[in-house]
Design a protein around this motif. Sequence first.
Motif, short mmCIF file in Angstrom:
data_model
loop_
_atom_site.label_atom_id
_atom_site.label_comp_id
_atom_site.label_asym_id
_atom_site.label_seq_id
_atom_site.Cartn_x
_atom_site.Cartn_y
_atom_site.Cartn_z
N GLY A 174 0.81 -1.22 0.00
CA GLY A 174 0.00 0.00 0.00
C GLY A 174 0.84 1.26 0.00
O GLY A 174 0.35 2.33 -0.37
N GLN A 175 2.08 1.17 0.42
CA GLN A 175 2.96 2.34 0.48
C GLN A 175 3.91 2.41 -0.71
O GLN A 175 4.72 3.32 -0.79
N PHE A 176 3.80 1.47 -1.63
CA PHE A 176 4.73 1.45 -2.76
C PHE A 176 4.58 2.67 -3.65
O PHE A 176 5.57 3.21 -4.15
N ALA A 177 3.37 3.14 -3.86
CA ALA A 177 3.16 4.34 -4.68
C ALA A 177 3.79 5.56 -4.02
O ALA A 177 4.39 6.40 -4.71
N ASN A 178 3.69 5.66 -2.71
CA ASN A 178 4.34 6.76 -1.99
C ASN A 178 5.85 6.67 -2.11
O ASN A 178 6.54 7.69 -2.18
N LEU A 179 6.37 5.44 -2.10
CA LEU A 179 7.80 5.23 -2.27
C LEU A 179 8.26 5.77 -3.62
O LEU A 179 9.26 6.50 -3.71
N LEU A 180 7.55 5.44 -4.66
CA LEU A 180 7.94 5.89 -6.00
C LEU A 180 7.80 7.41 -6.15
O LEU A 180 8.63 8.05 -6.80
N LEU A 181 6.78 7.99 -5.56
CA LEU A 181 6.61 9.43 -5.61
C LEU A 181 7.75 10.15 -4.88
O LEU A 181 8.33 11.11 -5.40
N GLY A 182 8.09 9.68 -3.71
CA GLY A 182 9.21 10.27 -2.97
C GLY A 182 10.52 10.12 -3.71
O GLY A 182 11.34 11.05 -3.75
N PHE A 183 10.74 8.97 -4.33
CA PHE A 183 11.95 8.76 -5.12
C PHE A 183 12.00 9.73 -6.29
O PHE A 183 13.04 10.35 -6.56
N ALA A 184 10.89 9.89 -6.99
CA ALA A 184 10.87 10.77 -8.16
C ALA A 184 11.12 12.22 -7.77
O ALA A 184 11.86 12.94 -8.46
N LEU A 185 10.55 12.67 -6.67
CA LEU A 185 10.75 14.05 -6.25
C LEU A 185 12.18 14.29 -5.78
O LEU A 185 12.77 15.34 -6.07
#
Length: 75
Positions: free
Chosen positions: A45-56
């Motif tokens: 459930g937190q994988f999308a947040n992980l990718l968003l944080g990585f991208a930023l």
Amino acid sequence: MEAEAAKFIGAGLASLALIGAGLGIGNIFGSYLQGALRNPSAAPGQFANLLLGFALAEATGLFGLVVALIILFVF
């Protein structure tokens, strides 16, 4: 001659953003891994947040790199 040295100093200072990006990305993935090991069922459930944080975090580093290259090759 002084302008050439100033270009290199400016590009070096602009590339310091890459240090922050590296620290940020390491912090993001380390925190995700720590949380996933504590609660494996919540990790997907937190994988999308992980990718968003990585991208930023990576975008910050890329902007610093682009500024450094502009300083070196345009001015």
